[in-house]
Write a protein that holds these residues in place. Structure first.
Motif, PDB file in Angstrom:
ATOM      1  N   ALA A 153       0.831  -1.209   0.000  1.00 24.38           N
ATOM      2  CA  ALA A 153       0.000   0.000   0.000  1.00 24.38           C
ATOM      3  C   ALA A 153       0.858   1.249   0.000  1.00 24.38           C
ATOM      4  N   ASN A 154       2.012   1.182   0.669  1.00 25.48           N
ATOM      5  CA  ASN A 154       2.901   2.333   0.791  1.00 25.48           C
ATOM      6  C   ASN A 154       4.107   2.255  -0.128  1.00 25.48           C
ATOM      7  N   ALA A 155       4.748   1.108  -0.135  1.00 19.38           N
ATOM      8  CA  ALA A 155       6.021   0.945  -0.848  1.00 19.38           C
ATOM      9  C   ALA A 155       5.779   0.825  -2.353  1.00 19.38           C
ATOM     10  N   GLN A 156       5.474   1.950  -2.976  1.00 19.15           N
ATOM     11  CA  GLN A 156       5.149   1.926  -4.401  1.00 19.15           C
ATOM     12  C   GLN A 156       6.367   1.583  -5.260  1.00 19.15           C
ATOM     13  N   THR A 157       7.565   1.788  -4.739  1.00 15.35           N
ATOM     14  CA  THR A 157       8.761   1.355  -5.465  1.00 15.35           C
ATOM     15  C   THR A 157       8.728  -0.156  -5.663  1.00 15.35           C
ATOM     16  N   GLY A 158       8.336  -0.882  -4.613  1.00 16.57           N
ATOM     17  CA  GLY A 158       8.208  -2.330  -4.714  1.00 16.57           C
ATOM     18  C   GLY A 158       7.165  -2.729  -5.734  1.00 16.57           C
ATOM     19  N   ASN A 159       6.042  -2.000  -5.763  1.00  9.29           N
ATOM     20  CA  ASN A 159       4.993  -2.302  -6.745  1.00  9.29           C
ATOM     21  C   ASN A 159       5.479  -2.049  -8.174  1.00  9.29           C
ATOM     22  N   ILE A 160       6.256  -0.978  -8.350  1.00  7.32           N
ATOM     23  CA  ILE A 160       6.788  -0.678  -9.687  1.00  7.32           C
ATOM     24  C   ILE A 160       7.742  -1.777 -10.143  1.00  7.32           C
ATOM     25  N   VAL A 161       8.585  -2.254  -9.217  1.00  5.88           N
ATOM     26  CA  VAL A 161       9.507  -3.341  -9.554  1.00  5.88           C
ATOM     27  C   VAL A 161       8.741  -4.589  -9.972  1.00  5.88           C
ATOM     28  N   LEU A 162       7.748  -4.976  -9.159  1.00  2.00           N
ATOM     29  CA  LEU A 162       6.977  -6.188  -9.465  1.00  2.00           C
ATOM     30  C   LEU A 162       6.154  -6.022 -10.741  1.00  2.00           C
ATOM     31  N   MET A 163       5.604  -4.827 -10.956  1.00  3.78           N
ATOM     32  CA  MET A 163       4.855  -4.560 -12.176  1.00  3.78           C
ATOM     33  C   MET A 163       5.746  -4.689 -13.409  1.00  3.78           C
ATOM     34  N   SER A 164       6.937  -4.120 -13.330  1.00  2.00           N
ATOM     35  CA  SER A 164       7.856  -4.153 -14.468  1.00  2.00           C
ATOM     36  C   SER A 164       8.336  -5.568 -14.759  1.00  2.00           C
ATOM     37  N   ILE A 165       8.597  -6.345 -13.711  1.00  4.54           N
ATOM     38  CA  ILE A 165       9.014  -7.736 -13.904  1.00  4.54           C
ATOM     39  C   ILE A 165       7.937  -8.505 -14.666  1.00  4.54           C
ATOM     40  N   LEU A 180      -0.286  -2.046 -10.957  1.00  2.00           N
ATOM     41  CA  LEU A 180      -0.494  -0.744 -11.586  1.00  2.00           C
ATOM     42  C   LEU A 180      -1.671   0.006 -10.983  1.00  2.00           C
ATOM     43  N   ILE A 181      -2.771  -0.693 -10.726  1.00  2.00           N
ATOM     44  CA  ILE A 181      -3.974  -0.037 -10.225  1.00  2.00           C
ATOM     45  C   ILE A 181      -3.742   0.597  -8.841  1.00  2.00           C
ATOM     46  N   PRO A 182      -3.122  -0.110  -7.877  1.00  2.00           N
ATOM     47  CA  PRO A 182      -2.814   0.549  -6.594  1.00  2.00           C
ATOM     48  C   PRO A 182      -1.854   1.724  -6.758  1.00  2.00           C
ATOM     49  N   LEU A 183      -0.949   1.634  -7.723  1.00  2.00           N
ATOM     50  CA  LEU A 183      -0.019   2.732  -7.987  1.00  2.00           C
ATOM     51  C   LEU A 183      -0.769   3.984  -8.434  1.00  2.00           C
ATOM     52  N   VAL A 184      -1.728   3.797  -9.323  1.00  2.00           N
ATOM     53  CA  VAL A 184      -2.551   4.918  -9.784  1.00  2.00           C
ATOM     54  C   VAL A 184      -3.381   5.473  -8.624  1.00  2.00           C
ATOM     55  N   ALA A 185      -3.906   4.576  -7.783  1.00  2.00           N
ATOM     56  CA  ALA A 185      -4.689   5.009  -6.621  1.00  2.00           C
ATOM     57  C   ALA A 185      -3.845   5.856  -5.684  1.00  2.00           C
ATOM     58  N   PHE A 186      -2.573   5.515  -5.547  1.00  2.00           N
ATOM     59  CA  PHE A 186      -1.659   6.294  -4.703  1.00  2.00           C
ATOM     60  C   PHE A 186      -1.497   7.704  -5.257  1.00  2.00           C
ATOM     61  N   LEU A 187      -1.341   7.811  -6.570  1.00  2.00           N
ATOM     62  CA  LEU A 187      -1.210   9.129  -7.205  1.00  2.00           C
ATOM     63  C   LEU A 187      -2.479   9.959  -7.008  1.00  2.00           C
ATOM     64  N   ILE A 208      -2.650  11.404  -3.485  1.00  2.00           N
ATOM     65  CA  ILE A 208      -1.833  12.606  -3.322  1.00  2.00           C
ATOM     66  C   ILE A 208      -2.572  13.829  -3.849  1.00  2.00           C
ATOM     67  N   TYR A 209      -3.171  13.669  -5.007  1.00  2.12           N
ATOM     68  CA  TYR A 209      -3.919  14.781  -5.610  1.00  2.12           C
ATOM     69  C   TYR A 209      -5.099  15.177  -4.720  1.00  2.12           C
ATOM     70  N   ALA A 210      -5.806  14.180  -4.202  1.00  3.58           N
ATOM     71  CA  ALA A 210      -6.962  14.446  -3.341  1.00  3.58           C
ATOM     72  C   ALA A 210      -6.548  15.199  -2.079  1.00  3.58           C
ATOM     73  N   ALA A 239      -1.484   7.427   0.582  1.00  3.61           N
ATOM     74  CA  ALA A 239      -0.986   8.573  -0.183  1.00  3.61           C
ATOM     75  C   ALA A 239      -1.434   9.883   0.443  1.00  3.61           C
ATOM     76  N   MET A 240      -2.684   9.931   0.888  1.00  2.00           N
ATOM     77  CA  MET A 240      -3.168  11.133   1.558  1.00  2.00           C
ATOM     78  C   MET A 240      -2.352  11.421   2.815  1.00  2.00           C
ATOM     79  N   GLN A 241      -2.005  10.353   3.532  1.00  2.00           N
ATOM     80  CA  GLN A 241      -1.252  10.512   4.774  1.00  2.00           C
ATOM     81  C   GLN A 241       0.163  11.019   4.506  1.00  2.00           C
ATOM     82  N   VAL A 242       0.849  10.397   3.544  1.00  8.24           N
ATOM     83  CA  VAL A 242       2.237  10.777   3.294  1.00  8.24           C
ATOM     84  C   VAL A 242       2.344  12.186   2.719  1.00  8.24           C
TER      85      VAL A 242
END
Length: 208
Positions: A20-32, A46-53, A56-58, A114-117
């Motif tokens: 939920a937080n470590a989006q770097t890990g999600n990007i790595v796994l998505m790319s693999i 990808l979908i949780p990554l977009v939700a994180f973005l 932040i906007y919200a 994302a809202m929290q960070v």
């Protein structure tokens, strides 16, 4: 910080091995998965990554719209939103439509994180991240080196603050891993309790 670590453990241990937080890990796994020719598996990350973005906007929208409110601080509005979102996640069962529910739950937790960070960026006057560790580790070691060179106790306090944040995050993650095993999807409500305490503490400070 406890809530941030707890939420990451919850999403990973209880909702399909996605962070939920470590989006770097999600990007790595998505790319693999992408390079292995597994597009359906890519969407899991990808979908949780977009939700994180979007989260932040919200948070920025809420900040801009309610920054001048006097009765309640805009950061408290963020905390309330997190509590509502995470409380709803606890009602999404793993026994019925497990894959769909896990994906939606991870999306909502990522949005909340994302809202929290985006909202809580300083502790003790120092910039930090409440839902991830790598930046805090870097800042802590940088401050530790600065203390070694200057012997300034204020800089040592800064280093210890960053390492304390990392330790508290780790404790939250550890508690999350243990409690998830016992309570399953409902265990996210512990985060709601932690956030409610934060909300109450902020209210006391505002009154003072």
């Amino acid at each position: 910080i406890l809530s941030g670590g707890y939420q990451d453990a919850y999403s990973y241990c209880c909702r399909g091995g996605v962070f939920a937080n470590a989006q770097t890990g999600n990007i790595v796994l998505m790319s693999i998965n992408m390079f292995e020719g597994k597009p359906s598996s890519c969407m899991k990350y990808l979908i949780p990554l977009v939700a994180f973005l979007v989260g932040i906007y919200a948070a920025e929208v809420i900040h801009y719209k309610y920054k001048d409110m006097e009765k309640i601080h805009w950061r408290q509005i963020i905390v309330l939103c997190e509590i509502v979102v995470l409380f709803a996640v606890g009602f999404m069962p793993q026994s019925v439509n497990a894959a769909a529910n896990d994906m939606l739950a991870t999306v909502l937790v990522s949005f909340s994180c994302a809202m929290q960070v985006q909202t809580f960026r300083k502790v003790g006057g120092y910039s930090y991240a409440s839902t991830m560790c790598i930046g805090n580790m870097r800042s802590g070691m940088t401050a530790l080196h600065a203390y070694y060179m200057s012997h300034d106790r204020n800089i040592l306090y800064k280093a210890l603050t960053y390492f304390g944040v990392v330790i508290i995050f780790a404790i939250g993650a550890g508690l999350g891993g243990v409690i998830v095993v016992r309570w399953g999807e409902h265990s996210i409500w512990i985060s709601c309790v932690l956030l409610a305490i934060s909300f109450a503490l902020m209210q006391i400070k505002d009154k003072k």
